[in-house]
Write a protein that holds these residues in place. Structure first.
Motif, PDB file in Angstrom:
ATOM      1  N   TRP A 131      17.661  -6.288   0.960  1.00 38.19           N
ATOM      2  CA  TRP A 131      16.170  -6.313   0.807  1.00 38.19           C
ATOM      3  C   TRP A 131      15.466  -5.696   1.916  1.00 38.19           C
ATOM      4  CZ3 TRP A 131      14.415  -9.103  -3.692  1.00 38.19           C
ATOM      5  CH2 TRP A 131      15.491  -9.860  -4.196  1.00 38.19           C
ATOM      6  N   GLY A 132      14.932  -4.443   1.473  1.00 30.65           N
ATOM      7  CA  GLY A 132      13.817  -3.518   2.426  1.00 30.65           C
ATOM      8  C   GLY A 132      14.431  -3.133   3.817  1.00 30.65           C
ATOM      9  N   SER A 173       2.599  -5.107   4.583  1.00 30.04           N
ATOM     10  CA  SER A 173       3.257  -4.068   5.289  1.00 30.04           C
ATOM     11  C   SER A 173       2.913  -3.779   6.619  1.00 30.04           C
ATOM     12  CB  SER A 173       2.897  -2.810   4.683  1.00 30.04           C
ATOM     13  OG  SER A 173       1.626  -2.371   4.746  1.00 30.04           O
ATOM     14  N   GLU A 227      11.855   1.965   4.201  1.00 19.13           N
ATOM     15  CA  GLU A 227      10.940   2.184   3.091  1.00 19.13           C
ATOM     16  C   GLU A 227      11.174   3.798   2.534  1.00 19.13           C
ATOM     17  OE1 GLU A 227       7.094   2.362   5.368  1.00 19.13           O
ATOM     18  OE2 GLU A 227       7.725   4.234   6.502  1.00 19.13           O
ATOM     19  N   ASN A 278      13.083 -10.914   4.014  1.00 17.51           N
ATOM     20  CA  ASN A 278      12.729 -10.017   2.912  1.00 17.51           C
ATOM     21  C   ASN A 278      12.728 -10.387   1.437  1.00 17.51           C
ATOM     22  OD1 ASN A 278      11.710  -8.350   4.810  1.00 17.51           O
ATOM     23  ND2 ASN A 278      13.312  -6.742   4.936  1.00 17.51           N
ATOM     24  N   TYR A 311       9.079  -3.050  -6.171  1.00 17.66           N
ATOM     25  CA  TYR A 311       8.438  -3.617  -7.280  1.00 17.66           C
ATOM     26  C   TYR A 311       7.991  -2.494  -8.326  1.00 17.66           C
ATOM     27  CZ  TYR A 311       7.741  -8.433  -6.579  1.00 17.66           C
ATOM     28  OH  TYR A 311       8.174  -9.929  -6.303  1.00 17.66           O
ATOM     29  N   TRP A 330       8.357  -1.067   2.258  1.00 18.31           N
ATOM     30  CA  TRP A 330       9.506  -1.139   1.288  1.00 18.31           C
ATOM     31  C   TRP A 330       9.203  -1.715  -0.106  1.00 18.31           C
ATOM     32  CZ3 TRP A 330      11.610  -5.567  -0.466  1.00 18.31           C
ATOM     33  CH2 TRP A 330      11.093  -6.819   0.363  1.00 18.31           C
ATOM     34  N   MET A 331       8.250  -2.720  -0.093  1.00 16.99           N
ATOM     35  CA  MET A 331       8.241  -3.602  -1.097  1.00 16.99           C
ATOM     36  C   MET A 331       7.742  -3.032  -2.353  1.00 16.99           C
ATOM     37  SD  MET A 331       7.139  -7.608  -0.989  1.00 16.99           S
ATOM     38  CE  MET A 331       5.610  -7.010  -0.206  1.00 16.99           C
ATOM     39  N   VAL A 343       6.062 -13.108  -3.514  1.00 18.45           N
ATOM     40  CA  VAL A 343       4.828 -12.357  -3.439  1.00 18.45           C
ATOM     41  C   VAL A 343       3.694 -12.001  -4.959  1.00 18.45           C
ATOM     42  CG1 VAL A 343       5.686  -9.837  -3.850  1.00 18.45           C
ATOM     43  CG2 VAL A 343       3.903 -10.253  -2.152  1.00 18.45           C
ATOM     44  N   ALA A 385       9.798 -11.157  -1.311  1.00 19.70           N
ATOM     45  CA  ALA A 385       9.576 -10.230  -2.431  1.00 19.70           C
ATOM     46  C   ALA A 385       9.756 -11.422  -3.609  1.00 19.70           C
ATOM     47  CB  ALA A 385      11.119  -9.459  -2.649  1.00 19.70           C
ATOM     48  N   PHE A 408       0.297  -6.617  -0.807  1.00 17.20           N
ATOM     49  CA  PHE A 408       1.307  -5.712  -0.079  1.00 17.20           C
ATOM     50  C   PHE A 408       1.105  -5.092   1.060  1.00 17.20           C
ATOM     51  CE2 PHE A 408       4.300  -5.240  -4.194  1.00 17.20           C
ATOM     52  CZ  PHE A 408       4.215  -6.553  -4.406  1.00 17.20           C
TER      53      PHE A 408
END
Length: 286
Positions: A128-129, A65, A132, A7, A77, A72-73, A14, A11, A61
């Protein structure tokens, strides 16, 4: 590769499509360029920002997902996109601005972002992530098999309206070259107060939740409500601080004759009222 590291890599990588395209535009464009693409990018900075968001966030994204079964991203962001937009508006060839005002606003945006990013990772136990937003989880249960396409609009397109909207003052700051004045310092003070209030409110909430978790582990009764610090004056001081930050940015734009940019913060504040109601309804269930 563990999920946390995977993740983290995703991140970090991306936003590269938008960043690389924009750097290519800066390297190849000049005012006498005959390229229709570069010419369009030059004359439409706001539309270009929206296209970056649509393809790199909404579409990219959303696709990711589905592979990860998690949205979660977009939560992470929220803390990054305003910084990217601030630098985008400041470096766009069409930009014109007072360098001192720009530096103040960009510095404040970085401070805001670092605070919110720190709070995100602290809340997620430095993962990280890890999960969600609970609202997306609830909506996925509500819409069932239709969630795969509804999520594109509910999670991502809606975020474009909010994020591009609340960041409109960052565009205004880099669209007018006007000498720094007292109003700018008032706006900066409002922004800084919002950041400080949100930081202490979130820290007090984190400490409260941590203490309750420890009490629960040893079998002792938890404390039902947080009524200390800033929380004795407001049920949601963290939200108040966050809104103060965004409206402080509006003051910068208002002073430059771009008062219309308040629309983004207004929509954000109105939606926050609805979110607050959802939070209030959720608390008794936890």
């Amino acid at each position: 590769m563990g999920r946390n590291l995977t993740n983290a890599v995703i991140a970090i990588l991306v936003p590269l499509p938008s960043i690389l395209f924009y750097l290519s535009f800066l390297n190849h464009f000049d005012r006498n360029s005959t390229s229709p693409l570069w010419s369009w990018c030059f004359h439409h900075p706001l539309l270009l920002a929206n296209l970056f968001f649509f393809f790199n966030v909404n579409v990219f994204f959303w696709v990711i997902s589905h592979f990860q079964s998690s949205h979660w991203m977009i939560d992470l962001y929220w803390t990054v996109i305003p910084v990217l937009l601030a630098h985008y508006y400041a470096t766009h060839p069409l930009a014109q601005y007072n360098s001192w005002r720009s530096m103040i606003v960009i510095l404040l945006t970085w401070v805001w972002s670092i605070r919110l990013t720190h709070n995100y990772f602290r809340r997620e136990k430095w993962q990280w992530g890890a999960r969600e937003d609970w609202r997306f989880t609830d909506m996925s249960r509500q819409y069932g098999k239709q969630w795969w396409w509804i999520s594109f609009f509910a999670v991502y397109v809606s975020q474009q309206v909010f994020l591009i909207g609340v960041c409109l003052p960052l565009y205004a700051v880099h669209a007018v070259d006007k000498p720094l004045n007292l109003s700018d310092f008032v706006a900066a003070a409002v922004c800084l107060c919002g950041i400080v209030i949100a930081y202490f409110a979130d820290t007090q909430l984190h400490d409260f939740v941590t203490r309750n978790q420890k009490l629960k582990e040893i079998g002792k009764p938890i404390v039902a409500n947080l009524e200390r610090g800033l929380w004795q004056y407001s049920r949601h001081p963290n939200y108040f601080g966050e809104q103060l930050w965004w409206w402080g940015l509006v003051l910068f734009a208002w002073n430059l004759g771009h008062g219309w940019t308040f629309i983004g913060s207004l929509i954000n504040s109105m939606c926050l009222v609805y979110v607050t109601v959802l939070v209030e309804q959720r608390i008794p269930k936890e």
